[in-house]
Each structure stands twice: as structure tokens, then as C-alpha cells.
Design an enzyme around this catalytic site. Structure first.
Site, mmCIF file in Angstrom:
data_model
loop_
_atom_site.group_PDB
_atom_site.id
_atom_site.type_symbol
_atom_site.label_atom_id
_atom_site.label_comp_id
_atom_site.label_asym_id
_atom_site.label_seq_id
_atom_site.Cartn_x
_atom_site.Cartn_y
_atom_site.Cartn_z
ATOM 1 N N GLU A 46 0.825 -1.213 0.000
ATOM 2 C CA GLU A 46 0.000 0.000 0.000
ATOM 3 C C GLU A 46 0.860 1.264 0.000
ATOM 4 O O GLU A 46 0.528 2.238 -0.650
ATOM 5 C CB GLU A 46 -0.955 0.001 1.198
ATOM 6 C CG GLU A 46 -2.065 -1.029 1.092
ATOM 7 C CD GLU A 46 -2.992 -0.783 -0.095
ATOM 8 O OE1 GLU A 46 -3.025 0.336 -0.617
ATOM 9 O OE2 GLU A 46 -3.658 -1.742 -0.522
ATOM 10 N N CYS A 87 -17.954 1.483 -19.682
ATOM 11 C CA CYS A 87 -19.247 1.293 -19.018
ATOM 12 C C CYS A 87 -19.974 0.038 -19.490
ATOM 13 O O CYS A 87 -20.629 -0.630 -18.706
ATOM 14 C CB CYS A 87 -20.124 2.516 -19.225
ATOM 15 S SG CYS A 87 -19.439 3.997 -18.467
ATOM 16 N N ASP A 96 -9.590 5.828 -1.929
ATOM 17 C CA ASP A 96 -8.413 6.365 -2.622
ATOM 18 C C ASP A 96 -8.921 7.028 -3.906
ATOM 19 O O ASP A 96 -10.138 7.156 -4.105
ATOM 20 C CB ASP A 96 -7.387 5.249 -2.909
ATOM 21 C CG ASP A 96 -7.853 4.302 -4.007
ATOM 22 O OD1 ASP A 96 -9.067 4.308 -4.336
ATOM 23 O OD2 ASP A 96 -7.011 3.555 -4.545
ATOM 24 N N CYS A 135 -25.415 2.461 -11.520
ATOM 25 C CA CYS A 135 -24.642 3.689 -11.730
ATOM 26 C C CYS A 135 -25.528 4.817 -12.260
ATOM 27 O O CYS A 135 -26.043 4.749 -13.380
ATOM 28 C CB CYS A 135 -23.502 3.411 -12.713
ATOM 29 S SG CYS A 135 -22.514 4.878 -13.042
ATOM 30 N N TYR A 185 -6.448 6.039 4.736
ATOM 31 C CA TYR A 185 -6.608 5.066 3.663
ATOM 32 C C TYR A 185 -5.777 3.798 3.933
ATOM 33 O O TYR A 185 -6.278 2.677 3.880
ATOM 34 C CB TYR A 185 -6.213 5.674 2.296
ATOM 35 C CG TYR A 185 -5.978 4.583 1.308
ATOM 36 C CD1 TYR A 185 -7.059 3.926 0.742
ATOM 37 C CD2 TYR A 185 -4.695 4.116 1.044
ATOM 38 C CE1 TYR A 185 -6.869 2.839 -0.092
ATOM 39 C CE2 TYR A 185 -4.485 3.030 0.224
ATOM 40 C CZ TYR A 185 -5.573 2.401 -0.351
ATOM 41 O OH TYR A 185 -5.380 1.307 -1.145
HETATM 42 FE FE1 SF4 Z 1 -19.344 3.482 -16.208
HETATM 43 FE FE2 SF4 Z 1 -20.579 3.843 -13.898
HETATM 44 FE FE3 SF4 Z 1 -19.327 1.589 -14.318
HETATM 45 FE FE4 SF4 Z 1 -17.934 3.794 -13.952
HETATM 46 S S1 SF4 Z 1 -19.244 2.801 -12.454
HETATM 47 S S2 SF4 Z 1 -17.577 2.271 -15.566
HETATM 48 S S3 SF4 Z 1 -19.259 5.304 -14.930
HETATM 49 S S4 SF4 Z 1 -21.073 2.327 -15.453
#
Ligand code: SF4
Length: 413
Positions: free
Chosen positions: A58, A221, A160, A230, A142
């Protein structure tokens, strides 16, 4: 009166939290990178050694890429497999191994902390995040959370840079991600989300997601295991906020987590609207004259290196004799000043005109844009170094490369 609607920036549905944990951990189990510290932490039965292995990794990973750290980590663990071995070594040896990894105070503090564990804590690592942070120099919130969760199974979150990015996108947090309000919110969120039965894996999974999928510029994504949770992704797909109450309404009431009203959602950025950061301060510009002073040795040329002071930038590292330069100093003047300085180092007269200007080397430290104006000088006769000055020594090129010297000095050579 009706109950206030839950904030769109929080995880308020326990079923969704459970589903997110499951999706993230399944992905981690099948896609995680095999890294030496993970293997070690998973197979090491001795709790102190496990904590030590995670701790070293770390500290090395702070501000440094995984690919760079692997070799340093393997060499470190081979040389000092236990806290006790590290506590007994010299700072010079630590600096030599750390050379090139940057942010040199990390190695120094790691060793100081190892000494403390051995001398004051009977050689046993604290097991809880709070105690790790309180008792070990160089261990912040952290690192303490990472060691406690990964090595000792404490259900505590970590935040982080990768986690900041993922959480801000998952919950459309667009206020300055470095502000105390957002930081506190992200820690609360990380602590609430962390999986109770696999906290270490969950934290690593969240960081791994940020490092490999939810990357800063072009996040993947479509492949993301948590895309259904998300809100930034949903918003991008729909072209407008989906939530009730929606995130834009939230901003009307002066929400501390929404993007500032002056910087609304930019559809060309998609999910990378989040996180927002305050403009970074430009690094300060600094100049130094440095001289590669060379003499004929038995096995080839040798170079003079001197040791830097034991505190401040690059503390205790070795370098070619160098001198900070004031802004706008003329070349002739800087040459004279350097010659005077060299005279002090070597105890012999050095003519300024003998110094050959080689060129400039630029190296960017975290907060300093440093320019080295590089000179060279070959000495015909031997010189006796003044022991009253800082430590100095002559080294061959091979010895130079094995010494505790910074990457900047390697560029100079
Ligand atoms: Fe995309 Fe959201 Fe996944 Fe990040 S968390 S890769 S913004 S879908």
C-alpha cells in the site's frame, strides 16, 4: 408531513446495496489481476507478516503505478521478508532499494514505523484501522483501512483516488471531490457499502474497478459489472436525470454534493462529468546548476556524488554537486557560483571556464517543475574531499546506478 425523499446521492435501498456488493465481488473473483501482494496476503498464515505484506504494497502503491511497483515490491520482500528484518536495516539500504520509485520519505517512514512496531509494540502490528493510523508513522486513514480490511478482515471502507471516481459516478456527486464535505460523504459511503463478510476483497474490488474499468478518461461502461447501479451511466443513456427526486432538483436547494450551478452537466462528457476537481495548483518552477565531476579511476571514469540533507525534498539521497539558482541568473554568473561551490567540495581551485555546459534536464516532482542546468568537468589530478562537508564519495557508473540516487540524477547522467 410526508417523509423527505432520500438523497439521490446516497445508497438508501438496502437491497440495492446487497446487489451491488454481490455484482462487484463476482466480477472481482473472475477478473482480478494476480498481484504478488495479493497472493502473499491470501496465503500467509502469520497475521503480522500478512499485515506487513499489505502495508508495504500500500505504501509503494501511493502515487505509483502497479506495473512499476511489482518489481520493487518483490525485491523488498525478498530482502526484508519481516518487520524485524526491516527494522534492523540501515536507511541507506532502504533508500538504495527505493531509488527510482519517487516520494522517498515513504520508504524512510516505513522503516521508522517498522522499528516502532518492533521496539514499542513487541513486534506485533495493530489490527484495527484506528490503531494503525494512530500508532504507525506514515499510515494515514486510507492505508490503515486497507491493512485492517485486507489483512485482518475488519469491515471498514477505504477511499483512494479510484474509489473517489467510482463512487462519484455511481451517485452523480459533482461537487469538488477534494472538499471536506465530499470527502466525509465518500468515507461514510465506503464504510456503509463495504461487504461485512469479505471487506478486504470488496475494497480491492472497488479499487480494481476504478483502475481497470471506471478509468478517468474513457471508462468501459458497457463491460462494467455495476452499471445497473450507476446513476451517471443511467443519466448518460437517458440524456436526462432519471431519479425521483432528480439530481438537478437537488442542486436547486444548494445541495453540497451536486455540481456547482455554474458548471452543469455537459452531455459531451458523459459519465466523466464526475468527479469534479478544483483546478490543480501549477507546480512551482525551480532551477539548479549541477556538475557531473569526473576523474580517472582504476576501472574507468568515476563521478563525485554528495548526500542531500536528511530532511526536505529527496532527503538523504545522493546527487551530483548541485546549487539552487535564482530566477534570471546569467549563464556566466551561474558558472562562477557553481565553480565556487565545487571548490568548496573538492578543496581545489576550479576555474569557471573549465566547466562545460552540457544542456538542461527537466524533471517534474509532485509540486516542483525542476530544471537542472548540467555542466561537466574532468579532473586531471586527484582531489581530497573535505570530510567537514556533507558526505561525498566517488563512484563508478555501475555504483552510481546502484546508489540511492533519484530518477532526476539518472537523467542528468
Ligand atoms: Fe461506467 Fe458507472 Fe461503471 Fe464507472 S461505475 S464504468 S461510470 S457504469
Amino acid at each position: 408531513a410526508p417523509a423527505p425523499a432520500p438523497s439521490p446521492h446516497l445508497f438508501s435501498d438496502p437491497a440495492e446495496v446487497e446487489a451491488l456488493r454481490g455484482d462487484l465481488l463476482s466480477w472481482y473473483d473472475s477478473c482480478k489481476r494476480e498481484l504478488p501482494w495479493r497472493t502473499l496476503a491470501a496465503t500467509e498464515l502469520d497475521a503480522d507478516r500478512r499485515g506487513y505484506a499489505v502495508w508495504v504494497s500500500e505504501i509503494m502503491l501511493q502515487q505509483t503505478q502497479v506495473a512499476t511497483v511489482i518489481d520493487y515490491y518483490n525485491r523488498w520482500m525478498q530482502k526484508w521478508p519481516t518487520l524485524q528484518a526491516l527494522a534492523q536495516t540501515s536507511l541507506e539500504e532502504v533508500n538504495e532499494l527505493w531509488a527510482g520509485l519517487g516520494y522517498y520519505s515513504r520508504g524512510k517512514r516505513l522503516q521508522e514505523a517498522a522499528k516502532k512496531v518492533v521496539s514499542e509494540l513487541s513486534g506485533h502490528m495493530p489490527r484495527r484501522a484506528e490503531a494503525l493510523q494512530k500508532l504507525l508513522p506514515g499510515v494515514g486513514r486510507y492505508t490503515a483501512g486497507a491493512i485492517a480490511s485486507i489483512a485482518y478482515g475488519q469491515a471498514t471502507g477505504v477511499v483512494d483516488g479510484n474509489v473517489v471516481r467510482v463512487l462519484c459516478r455511481l451517485r452523480c456527486i459533482g461537487a469538488d471531490a477534494g472538499s471536506p464535505t465530499v470527502t466525509d460523504q465518500l468515507w461514510d459511503m465506503a464504510n456503509a457499502l463495504v461487504d461485512r463478510s469479505r471487506p478486504g476483497d470488496f475494497n480491492q474490488a472497488l479499487m480494481e474497478l476504478g483502475a481497470t474499468v471506471c478509468v478517468p478518461k474513457a471508462p468501459l461502461c458497457r463491460e462494467c459489472p455495476v452499471k445497473q447501479h450507476c446513476r451517471a451511466h443511467q443519466r448518460k443513456l437517458l440524456g436526462k436525470p432519471l431519479l425521483v427526486p432528480d439530481v438537478e432538483d437537488c442542486g436547486v436547494g444548494g445541495c453540497p454534493l451536486c455540481p456547482p450551478a455554474t458548471e452543469p452537466w455537459d452531455s459531451s462528457l458523459g459519465v466523466t462529468n464526475f468527479p469534479r476537481k478544483a483546478a490543480r495548483k501549477q507546480p512551482r518552477a525551480a532551477r539548479a546548476a549541477t556538475c557531473v565531476l569526473q576523474r580517472r579511476g582504476c576501472g574507468g571514469p568515476e563521478y563525485l556524488i554528495v548526500q542531500r540533507p536528511s530532511s526536505g525534498l529527496l532527503a538523504g539521497l545522493w546527487e551530483f554537486p548541485s546549487l539552487p539558482l535564482a530566477e534570471g541568473l546569467q549563464e556566466e554568473k551561474q558558472r562562477e557560483m557553481l565553480a565556487e561551490q565545487l571548490q568548496a567540495w573538492t578543496g581545489s581551485p576550479v576555474a569557471a571556464r573549465g566547466l562545460q555546459l552540457v544542456g538542461e534536464v527537466i524533471h517534474v516532482f509532485s509540486h516542483i517543475h525542476q530544471t537542472y542546468v548540467v555542466y561537466s568537468l574532468s579532473l586531471d589530478e586527484d582531489v581530497t574531499l573535505d570530510p567537514a562537508l556533507s558526505p561525498s564519495r566517488w563512484v563508478t557508473e555501475e555504483e552510481f546506478r546502484a546508489s540511492a540516487v533519484s530518477t532526476a540524477m539518472k537523467k542528468v547522467l
